[in-house]
Design an enzyme around this catalytic site. Structure first.
Site, PDB file in Angstrom:
ATOM      1  N   GLU A  34      -5.676  -0.884  -4.392  1.00 26.29           N
ATOM      2  CA  GLU A  34      -4.691   0.226  -3.406  1.00 26.29           C
ATOM      3  C   GLU A  34      -3.497   0.534  -4.203  1.00 26.29           C
ATOM      4  O   GLU A  34      -3.085   0.721  -5.304  1.00 26.29           O
ATOM      5  CB  GLU A  34      -3.715  -0.911  -2.033  1.00 26.29           C
ATOM      6  CG  GLU A  34      -3.852  -2.831  -3.182  1.00 26.29           C
ATOM      7  CD  GLU A  34      -2.307  -2.147  -4.021  1.00 26.29           C
ATOM      8  OE1 GLU A  34      -1.894  -1.964  -4.401  1.00 26.29           O
ATOM      9  OE2 GLU A  34      -3.093  -3.254  -4.767  1.00 26.29           O
TER      10      GLU A  34
ATOM     11  N   GLU B 213      -3.714  -2.503  -7.837  1.00 28.90           N
ATOM     12  CA  GLU B 213      -5.189  -1.990  -7.789  1.00 28.90           C
ATOM     13  C   GLU B 213      -6.424  -1.978  -7.929  1.00 28.90           C
ATOM     14  O   GLU B 213      -6.822  -1.298  -8.642  1.00 28.90           O
ATOM     15  CB  GLU B 213      -4.574  -0.577  -8.983  1.00 28.90           C
ATOM     16  CG  GLU B 213      -3.304  -0.025  -9.684  1.00 28.90           C
ATOM     17  CD  GLU B 213      -3.531   0.324 -11.285  1.00 28.90           C
ATOM     18  OE1 GLU B 213      -3.927   0.726 -11.833  1.00 28.90           O
ATOM     19  OE2 GLU B 213      -1.907   1.134 -11.214  1.00 28.90           O
TER      20      GLU B 213
END
Length: 350
Positions: free
Chosen positions: A173, A316
């Site tokens: 994300e 991430e």
């Protein structure tokens, strides 16, 4: 209202293969249980893949990005422009997850669900669900339609992963303010006070952490009537990327694709997915225990055994990517070690 597909049955684990994998573990040239969690991983992956000797050869990394209206409450140390700038960094190959995906020869799927800046980047799928979510301290973060579309975006990434022949799904994300949304969602689903869930995120000082907790407390009070339903909790205090992650985890469980869950934001989304459809828990592996205090609480609620504890807080999908070699090695040990009989090594007496 939750989209109907989210509630569809998840694929059951292959219990016969699980028993066969357990039996194989008993026969390998080592004391029983001496490889600890690696043994349990190999057996679970065998049951998930319905293969006595599972393998992880083609991981898929999906990065879901979105901005958050709650940032206007002063809950982040970084400006929202960073979300769009990092999307460019992902596809240019300069982000941590970009490096890790290259090292793992993993597919990298970058999805912009809705950012404040209007972007048109080569290599990014722009869905434009809105210019970020609304400020959930004042109104629901998403409309029903936006939340359903974000869930579907996660499902669509799983479809692309399967079409590419991937055998492991990692969700990541990006979104300034998303630790606030994750903490709000975790607080709502677990019933914990925000003060024990929130952390510094990308670098807030003590005053900033207190402010974040106060903002979440106000939001939980505002939306209290809606928070008993996991979809409504996600819609009211979540974010586009949290919903996409939840949708992806549900779709993986339904389609039979193992998941390696990353950090706090991803684990909060996993909790929401499990609350929506409890059977999806069987398909979730957990990569690491991160630095955010809420992460450990959510892991505990899911009875998760994270593989790593390195003080990570990048997001991430980076922590999950770092754990992929452990899965691969667990599979290699399970599949390639000799049995006592093959190696002509004496087993302990029965």
């Amino acid at each position: 209202m939750t989209t109907n597909w989210c509630l569809q049955a998840c694929r059951p684990l292959d219990q016969l293969v699980r028993e066969q994998a357990l039996e194989r573990q008993q026969q390998l040239t080592k004391p029983t249980g001496s490889l600890g969690q690696l043994e349990r991983l190999a057996v679970l992956l065998a049951a998930q893949q319905a293969k006595l000797k599972p393998r992880i050869d083609k991981p898929w990394v999906a990065i879901f990005a979105g901005d958050h209206g709650v940032v206007e409450e002063g809950v982040s140390a970084y400006p929202q422009a960073v979300t769009g700038q990092m999307l460019q960094n992902f596809v240019a190959g300069g982000a941590a997850i970009s490096v890790l995906a290259r090292q793992l020869n993993a597919g990298l799927d970058v999805v912009d669900l809705g950012t404040v800046q209007s972007l048109a980047l080569t290599g990014v799928l722009h869905l434009h669900l809105g210019p970020g979510t609304a400020n959930f301290a004042r109104q629901p973060a998403m409309s029903v339609e936006q939340c359903q579309a974000a869930l579907q975006a996660g499902r669509d990434s799983v479809t692309r992963a399967l079409a590419a022949g991937s055998d492991l799904f990692i969700g990541g994300e990006m979104g300034i303010g998303n630790t606030t949304a994750a903490a709000a969602l975790a607080s709502a689903l677990l019933g914990h006070a925000p003060s024990v869930v929130v952390g510094p995120g990308t670098g807030l000082d003590e005053a900033g952490v207190r402010r974040k907790a106060e903002v979440i407390e106000r939001a939980l009070t505002l939306h209290a009537a809606a928070l008993t339903d996991p979809f409504e909790a996600l819609r009211h205090v979540g974010g586009f990327e949290l919903a996409a992650l939840s949708g992806a985890y549900l779709a993986c469980a339904q389609q039979g694709l193992p998941v390696l869950v990353d950090g706090f934001i991803c684990t909060a989304a996993a909790l929401c997915a499990v609350r929506m459809n409890p059977a999806c828990r069987d398909w979730l592996l957990f990569a690491h225990s991160g630095a955010e205090p809420g992460h450990r609480l959510v892991l505990q609620s899911l009875a998760a055994e994270p593989l790593l504890d390195l003080g990570l807080r990048l997001g991430e999908g980076s922590g999950a990517a770092l754990a992929v070699p452990l899965l691969q090695l667990a599979c290699a040990l399970h599949g390639e070690m000799a049995t006592f009989a093959e190696a002509a090594v004496s087993d302990r007496p029965a």
